[in-house]
Design a protein around this motif. Structure first.
Motif, PDB file in Angstrom:
ATOM      1  N   PRO A 122      -5.582  40.237  41.517  1.00 29.64           N
ATOM      2  CA  PRO A 122      -4.179  40.160  41.225  1.00 29.64           C
ATOM      3  C   PRO A 122      -3.992  41.807  42.075  1.00 29.64           C
ATOM      4  CG  PRO A 122      -5.021  41.245  39.419  1.00 29.64           C
ATOM      5  CD  PRO A 122      -6.387  40.448  40.419  1.00 29.64           C
ATOM      6  N   LEU A 123      -5.041  42.409  42.383  1.00 28.19           N
ATOM      7  CA  LEU A 123      -4.559  44.288  42.944  1.00 28.19           C
ATOM      8  C   LEU A 123      -4.631  44.559  44.655  1.00 28.19           C
ATOM      9  CD1 LEU A 123      -5.253  46.678  39.443  1.00 28.19           C
ATOM     10  CD2 LEU A 123      -2.880  45.040  39.735  1.00 28.19           C
ATOM     11  N   MET A 124      -4.889  43.351  44.773  1.00 27.81           N
ATOM     12  CA  MET A 124      -4.472  43.156  46.711  1.00 27.81           C
ATOM     13  C   MET A 124      -3.528  44.275  47.418  1.00 27.81           C
ATOM     14  SD  MET A 124      -7.886  42.576  47.153  1.00 27.81           S
ATOM     15  CE  MET A 124      -7.352  42.482  49.781  1.00 27.81           C
ATOM     16  N   HIS A 125      -2.640  44.184  46.955  1.00 22.06           N
ATOM     17  CA  HIS A 125      -1.403  44.874  47.575  1.00 22.06           C
ATOM     18  C   HIS A 125      -1.118  46.104  46.829  1.00 22.06           C
ATOM     19  CE1 HIS A 125       0.861  45.856  50.926  1.00 22.06           C
ATOM     20  NE2 HIS A 125       0.800  44.885  51.158  1.00 22.06           N
ATOM     21  N   ASP A 126      -0.041  46.589  47.240  1.00 24.35           N
ATOM     22  CA  ASP A 126       0.515  47.272  46.250  1.00 24.35           C
ATOM     23  C   ASP A 126       0.885  48.052  45.176  1.00 24.35           C
ATOM     24  OD1 ASP A 126       0.434  49.188  48.912  1.00 24.35           O
ATOM     25  OD2 ASP A 126       2.820  48.860  49.359  1.00 24.35           O
ATOM     26  N   ASN A 151       8.416  32.061  36.995  1.00 23.86           N
ATOM     27  CA  ASN A 151       7.204  31.836  37.055  1.00 23.86           C
ATOM     28  C   ASN A 151       6.416  32.484  37.333  1.00 23.86           C
ATOM     29  OD1 ASN A 151       8.311  29.435  36.450  1.00 23.86           O
ATOM     30  ND2 ASN A 151       9.487  28.527  38.299  1.00 23.86           N
ATOM     31  N   THR A 152       6.799  33.888  37.878  1.00 24.18           N
ATOM     32  CA  THR A 152       5.379  34.286  38.900  1.00 24.18           C
ATOM     33  C   THR A 152       4.184  34.779  37.647  1.00 24.18           C
ATOM     34  OG1 THR A 152       7.074  36.070  39.589  1.00 24.18           O
ATOM     35  CG2 THR A 152       5.355  37.334  39.156  1.00 24.18           C
ATOM     36  N   PRO A 153       3.179  34.362  38.225  1.00 25.14           N
ATOM     37  CA  PRO A 153       2.581  34.703  37.995  1.00 25.14           C
ATOM     38  C   PRO A 153       1.575  36.105  36.850  1.00 25.14           C
ATOM     39  CG  PRO A 153       1.772  33.347  39.670  1.00 25.14           C
ATOM     40  CD  PRO A 153       3.343  34.684  39.592  1.00 25.14           C
ATOM     41  N   VAL A 154       1.505  36.073  35.693  1.00 26.11           N
ATOM     42  CA  VAL A 154       1.135  36.978  34.896  1.00 26.11           C
ATOM     43  C   VAL A 154      -0.653  37.048  33.863  1.00 26.11           C
ATOM     44  CG1 VAL A 154       1.492  38.411  32.659  1.00 26.11           C
ATOM     45  CG2 VAL A 154       3.685  37.303  33.906  1.00 26.11           C
ATOM     46  N   GLY A 155      -0.590  37.909  33.995  1.00 33.22           N
ATOM     47  CA  GLY A 155      -2.050  37.839  33.772  1.00 33.22           C
ATOM     48  C   GLY A 155      -2.875  38.407  32.625  1.00 33.22           C
ATOM     49  N   LEU A 176      -1.285  41.725  33.875  1.00 28.93           N
ATOM     50  CA  LEU A 176      -0.739  42.463  35.217  1.00 28.93           C
ATOM     51  C   LEU A 176       0.574  41.712  35.648  1.00 28.93           C
ATOM     52  CD1 LEU A 176      -3.524  43.364  34.898  1.00 28.93           C
ATOM     53  CD2 LEU A 176      -3.856  43.610  37.256  1.00 28.93           C
ATOM     54  N   ILE A 177       1.370  41.860  36.378  1.00 35.55           N
ATOM     55  CA  ILE A 177       2.225  40.687  36.741  1.00 35.55           C
ATOM     56  C   ILE A 177       2.383  40.794  38.163  1.00 35.55           C
ATOM     57  CG2 ILE A 177       5.161  40.453  36.477  1.00 35.55           C
ATOM     58  CD1 ILE A 177       5.016  42.561  33.655  1.00 35.55           C
ATOM     59  N   GLY A 178       2.434  39.755  38.669  1.00 36.20           N
ATOM     60  CA  GLY A 178       1.663  39.655  40.012  1.00 36.20           C
ATOM     61  C   GLY A 178       4.063  40.220  40.978  1.00 36.20           C
ATOM     62  N   ASN A 179       3.117  40.210  42.458  1.00 41.40           N
ATOM     63  CA  ASN A 179       4.826  40.482  43.284  1.00 41.40           C
ATOM     64  C   ASN A 179       5.013  38.910  43.586  1.00 41.40           C
ATOM     65  OD1 ASN A 179       2.918  39.976  45.595  1.00 41.40           O
ATOM     66  ND2 ASN A 179       2.933  41.998  45.946  1.00 41.40           N
ATOM     67  N   SER A 180       6.057  39.037  44.531  1.00 42.29           N
ATOM     68  CA  SER A 180       6.553  37.840  45.205  1.00 42.29           C
ATOM     69  C   SER A 180       5.623  37.132  45.669  1.00 42.29           C
ATOM     70  CB  SER A 180       8.281  38.418  45.776  1.00 42.29           C
ATOM     71  OG  SER A 180       7.207  38.850  47.040  1.00 42.29           O
ATOM     72  N   CYS A 195      -1.581  32.225  41.439  1.00 33.45           N
ATOM     73  CA  CYS A 195      -2.666  31.348  40.742  1.00 33.45           C
ATOM     74  C   CYS A 195      -3.550  30.423  40.929  1.00 33.45           C
ATOM     75  CB  CYS A 195      -2.668  30.859  39.610  1.00 33.45           C
ATOM     76  SG  CYS A 195      -2.022  32.809  38.147  1.00 33.45           S
ATOM     77  N   LYS A 196      -4.929  30.380  41.852  1.00 29.71           N
ATOM     78  CA  LYS A 196      -5.746  28.972  41.978  1.00 29.71           C
ATOM     79  C   LYS A 196      -7.147  28.760  41.453  1.00 29.71           C
ATOM     80  CE  LYS A 196      -6.556  25.806  45.284  1.00 29.71           C
ATOM     81  NZ  LYS A 196      -5.192  25.037  45.582  1.00 29.71           N
ATOM     82  N   ASN A 197      -7.589  27.741  41.609  1.00 28.70           N
ATOM     83  CA  ASN A 197      -8.754  28.114  40.682  1.00 28.70           C
ATOM     84  C   ASN A 197      -9.258  28.843  38.814  1.00 28.70           C
ATOM     85  OD1 ASN A 197      -9.235  25.685  42.460  1.00 28.70           O
ATOM     86  ND2 ASN A 197      -9.618  26.764  43.673  1.00 28.70           N
ATOM     87  N   GLY A 198      -7.637  29.304  38.420  1.00 27.56           N
ATOM     88  CA  GLY A 198      -7.931  29.879  38.028  1.00 27.56           C
ATOM     89  C   GLY A 198      -8.091  31.457  37.849  1.00 27.56           C
ATOM     90  N   LYS A 199      -8.181  31.083  39.220  1.00 32.75           N
ATOM     91  CA  LYS A 199      -7.633  33.092  39.517  1.00 32.75           C
ATOM     92  C   LYS A 199      -6.683  33.454  40.023  1.00 32.75           C
ATOM     93  CE  LYS A 199     -12.979  33.648  39.394  1.00 32.75           C
ATOM     94  NZ  LYS A 199     -13.192  34.518  38.377  1.00 32.75           N
ATOM     95  N   MET A 200      -6.218  34.524  39.399  1.00 36.28           N
ATOM     96  CA  MET A 200      -5.029  35.042  40.016  1.00 36.28           C
ATOM     97  C   MET A 200      -4.793  36.532  41.539  1.00 36.28           C
ATOM     98  SD  MET A 200      -3.157  38.054  37.553  1.00 36.28           S
ATOM     99  CE  MET A 200      -1.114  38.407  38.499  1.00 36.28           C
ATOM    100  N   ILE A 201      -3.915  35.628  42.605  1.00 41.63           N
ATOM    101  CA  ILE A 201      -3.973  36.786  44.091  1.00 41.63           C
ATOM    102  C   ILE A 201      -3.362  36.795  44.560  1.00 41.63           C
ATOM    103  CG2 ILE A 201      -5.940  36.318  46.408  1.00 41.63           C
ATOM    104  CD1 ILE A 201      -6.788  33.400  45.298  1.00 41.63           C
ATOM    105  N   THR A 202      -3.022  38.183  44.925  1.00 36.73           N
ATOM    106  CA  THR A 202      -2.531  38.772  45.013  1.00 36.73           C
ATOM    107  C   THR A 202      -2.374  38.899  47.163  1.00 36.73           C
ATOM    108  OG1 THR A 202      -1.177  39.706  43.515  1.00 36.73           O
ATOM    109  CG2 THR A 202      -0.469  40.471  45.346  1.00 36.73           C
TER     110      THR A 202
END
Length: 261
Positions: A125-129, A187-191, A223-227, A231-238
């Motif tokens: 989830p933290l792949m970007h700023d 609907n923004t993903p939150v982990g 952790l609250i995602g950006n725009s 989520c895919k296969n149980g993983k949160m991806i930015t």
């Protein structure tokens, strides 16, 4: 100046999350100083060491004790969970050392902080700023906290919330979610990860709209995602923004070229 005070971030608490430097320091010093709950964790890992613990709200006294021990000739470790310089004791140790004019070399030892530990559990989830914000108003005015949350949301940062809810602070997370919702799809993903990196670790995925009703406490990182987060296969991806070209899997026909030549 030969005596040293190490300010050590020991990660979530288990030995596997400690750096080699942290382990080496904690094994070699004469005294380990820290918050009672953290000392109880470290006594399991380093049973032969000497410890000094103080309860919460005695941080300044804790720093003075550690510095006085170092001045007297001991090598000392002041410990923080996670990283010592991220909501840890590093800054206060330096401030108190200046006030005391302590002739001690202060050395920082970094550790795995809650944001990175939780992110590893959730996926990427933290792949970007991203922005890390504590919702505790013990030392920061609440209106300033909410302003930081709103500005981070407006700038489309991934937002990592520390100290999201306590027995007394029951509404801060809901208010923060509402502020973020002004700039982000509900609907923004939150982990959410509770006790990241510990034996009773738990994680789950939800949405910004549902966040206010989640069973969150002080042991959780949110952790609250950006725009762009999904989520895919149980993983949160930015996504970082890489271009991924679709192609057939050529591993079998090309695998002969992967050996020594």
């Amino acid at each position: 100046m030969s005596r040293k005070l190490y300010v050590v971030g020991f990660g979530p608490g288990d030995r596997i999350y400690m750096t080699e430097q942290a382990v080496e320091v904690l094994q070699s010093v004469d005294l380990i100083v820290g918050y009672t709950a953290y000392i109880n964790l470290l006594k399991i890992q380093f049973p032969d060491q000497n410890f000094y613990a103080t309860p919460m709200c005695q941080e300044v006294e804790r720093c003075r004790t550690a510095l006085e021990a170092a001045v007297s000739g001991k090598n000392v470790a002041m410990v923080s969970s996670g990283d010592s310089g991220i909501y840890g004791m590093a800054g206060l140790v330096l401030e108190v050392a200046q006030e005391m004019q302590a002739d001690v070399e202060v050395i920082m030892v970094p550790g795995v902080t809650a944001a990175s530990a939780a992110a590893a559990v959730l996926g990427a989830p933290l792949m970007h700023d991203f922005a890390v914000i504590s919702l505790s108003d013990c030392m920061t005015p609440l209106d300033q906290i909410y302003r930081r949350v709103a500005l981070a949301a407006q700038a489309d940062f991934v937002i990592c919330l520390y100290n999201p809810k306590s027995k007394l602070r029951t509404e801060y997370l809901a208010k923060a979610a509402k502020l973020i919702g002004q700039y982000r799809d509900l609907n923004t993903p939150v982990g959410i990860v509770r006790n990241a990196g510990r034996a009773d670790q738990k994680m789950w995925l939800t949405s910004l709209e549902k966040l206010k009703d989640e069973p969150v406490d002080m042991f959780c990182v949110v952790l609250i995602g950006n725009s762009k987060t999904y989520c895919k296969n149980g993983k949160m991806i930015t996504p970082r923004g890489y271009y991924i070209e679709k192609r057939e899997n050529k591993w079998e026909e090309d695998s002969s070229d992967c050996g020594d030549k």
